[in-house]
Design a protein around this motif. Structure first.
Motif, mmCIF file in Angstrom:
data_model
loop_
_atom_site.group_PDB
_atom_site.id
_atom_site.type_symbol
_atom_site.label_atom_id
_atom_site.label_comp_id
_atom_site.label_asym_id
_atom_site.label_seq_id
_atom_site.Cartn_x
_atom_site.Cartn_y
_atom_site.Cartn_z
ATOM 1 N N GLY A 49 -7.804 2.770 -6.918
ATOM 2 C CA GLY A 49 -8.364 2.161 -5.719
ATOM 3 C C GLY A 49 -7.516 0.986 -5.267
ATOM 4 O O GLY A 49 -6.724 0.431 -6.036
ATOM 5 N N ILE A 108 -7.929 -2.658 -2.782
ATOM 6 C CA ILE A 108 -8.654 -3.582 -1.914
ATOM 7 C C ILE A 108 -7.641 -4.575 -1.370
ATOM 8 O O ILE A 108 -6.930 -5.234 -2.139
ATOM 9 N N ASP A 124 -14.186 -3.868 -13.011
ATOM 10 C CA ASP A 124 -14.568 -5.111 -12.338
ATOM 11 C C ASP A 124 -13.983 -6.373 -12.957
ATOM 12 O O ASP A 124 -14.288 -7.479 -12.504
ATOM 13 N N ARG A 180 -8.525 -0.759 -9.828
ATOM 14 C CA ARG A 180 -8.302 -1.142 -8.431
ATOM 15 C C ARG A 180 -7.207 -2.199 -8.361
ATOM 16 O O ARG A 180 -7.205 -3.151 -9.148
ATOM 17 N N GLY A 198 -8.745 -3.542 4.095
ATOM 18 C CA GLY A 198 -9.968 -3.073 3.470
ATOM 19 C C GLY A 198 -9.775 -2.317 2.170
ATOM 20 O O GLY A 198 -8.804 -2.508 1.447
ATOM 21 N N GLU A 199 -10.728 -1.415 1.898
ATOM 22 C CA GLU A 199 -10.782 -0.751 0.598
ATOM 23 C C GLU A 199 -10.478 0.735 0.703
ATOM 24 O O GLU A 199 -10.963 1.427 1.597
ATOM 25 N N LYS A 200 -9.675 1.194 -0.250
ATOM 26 C CA LYS A 200 -9.436 2.614 -0.460
ATOM 27 C C LYS A 200 -10.054 2.976 -1.808
ATOM 28 O O LYS A 200 -9.735 2.374 -2.831
ATOM 29 N N GLU A 201 -10.955 3.931 -1.808
ATOM 30 C CA GLU A 201 -11.605 4.342 -3.051
ATOM 31 C C GLU A 201 -10.619 5.066 -3.961
ATOM 32 O O GLU A 201 -9.729 5.784 -3.498
ATOM 33 N N ARG A 216 0.828 -1.206 0.000
ATOM 34 C CA ARG A 216 0.000 0.000 0.000
ATOM 35 C C ARG A 216 0.866 1.261 0.000
ATOM 36 O O ARG A 216 0.513 2.264 -0.645
ATOM 37 N N TYR A 237 -10.093 -10.815 -3.375
ATOM 38 C CA TYR A 237 -8.634 -10.809 -3.234
ATOM 39 C C TYR A 237 -8.047 -12.214 -3.299
ATOM 40 O O TYR A 237 -6.840 -12.373 -3.490
ATOM 41 N N VAL A 273 -5.867 -5.194 -6.208
ATOM 42 C CA VAL A 273 -6.458 -6.130 -5.256
ATOM 43 C C VAL A 273 -5.327 -6.980 -4.680
ATOM 44 O O VAL A 273 -4.611 -7.668 -5.420
#
Length: 267
Positions: free
Chosen positions: A64, A66, A109, A80, A71-74, A53, A213, A82
């Motif tokens: 983003g 995950i 996605d 994103r 957890g998740e950061k927008e 991170r 994940y 993962v």
């Protein structure tokens, strides 16, 4: 948007950072505890995700993130990262070098890049949508499988299946074993099994209860090696998938596997 060379380089540096955090703690003293779902989490899990991170915050701040542990950061880019810092924490705590760090890039996605990194054995599979999967820098391929009977099936643990999934899995295991009950499934392995499918060592992995994940990184790797990743209904994996996951080395066996799971195959 196609995966750029810079994206792949960043993903590999994420794996390097995670590995550097994990290796000093393997078979050593470290803090650990049980999470709310009774799964273990260790100092190594958290240190590895923190390292990844930190790198993403510096080099891809708009994306983003995950992660299993934090957890998740927008984000603002539609992309994103993962992260599963240690997929197979039980193997890590048992001193078994068959766990792995999972890193995926998901766009709209859909997983478009994936890495399985085994930091102790220094083994790394990299999959990028539209490109051949590599293992330690060299292309790998899944193997042909002439029939479901005799195929080499793996799953992390049969105890992870629930309700009707148990019967479905046992139908698949019996279809693979046929009359030779010694030709049973391989147990244990977590993400490492999917790398072995991509390298042509295993034919099939069947699992359930996986989070994004756990599986996002796997699809580009298996499919880039010529295999197929899908759910138990045969649909491709996305962020909306239920967590019932199949990795099939030879796409010619997909219908056989689905029929065995559903019980609709020939008696």
């Amino acid at each position: 948007m196609p995966v750029s060379p810079a994206d792949r380089q960043l993903a590999e540096r994420l794996a390097d950072a995670a590995g550097a955090a994990i290796r000093p703690l393997f078979r050593a003293a470290y803090a650990q505890e049980l999470k709310a779902d009774h799964s273990p989490v260790t100092e190594a899990d958290r240190a590895a995700e923190t390292a990844m991170r930190r790198l993403l915050d510096a080099e891809a701040p708009g994306d983003g993130v995950i992660g299993e542990e934090y957890g998740e950061k927008e984000g603002v880019t539609g992309r994103r990262w993962v992260l599963d810092p240690i997929d197979g924490t039980r193997s890590f705590t048992a001193g078994r070098a068959i766990f792995g760090t999972l890193i995926a890039l998901v766009e709209d996605d859909w997983p478009v890049l994936g890495i399985i990194d085994q930091p102790i054995q220094r083994e790394r599979w990299v999959g990028v949508a539209g490109r051949p999967t590599t293992f330690n820098g060299r292309p790998v391929r899944t193997r042909a499988c002439a029939a479901l009977e005799g195929a080499l099936l793996a799953t992390t643990s049969p105890h992870l299946f629930r309700g009707e999934e148990v019967e479905a899995y046992m139908r698949l295991a019996m279809a693979v074993s046929g009359s030779n009950l010694r030709q049973g499934p391989v147990y244990g392995g977590d993400c490492y099994n999917y790398g072995l499918v991509a390298s042509g060592c295993l034919d099939l992995v069947c699992e359930s209860g996986l989070a994004l994940y756990d599986f996002a990184a796997l699809a580009p790797i298996v499919e880039g090696a010529g295999g197929r990743m899908c759910d138990w209904q045969g649909d491709p994996l996305s962020a909306a998938s239920s967590g019932q996951v199949l990795a099939i080395g030879d796409p010619a066996r997909v219908d056989d596997v689905l029929e065995a799971l559903s019980g609709t195959g020939a008696a």
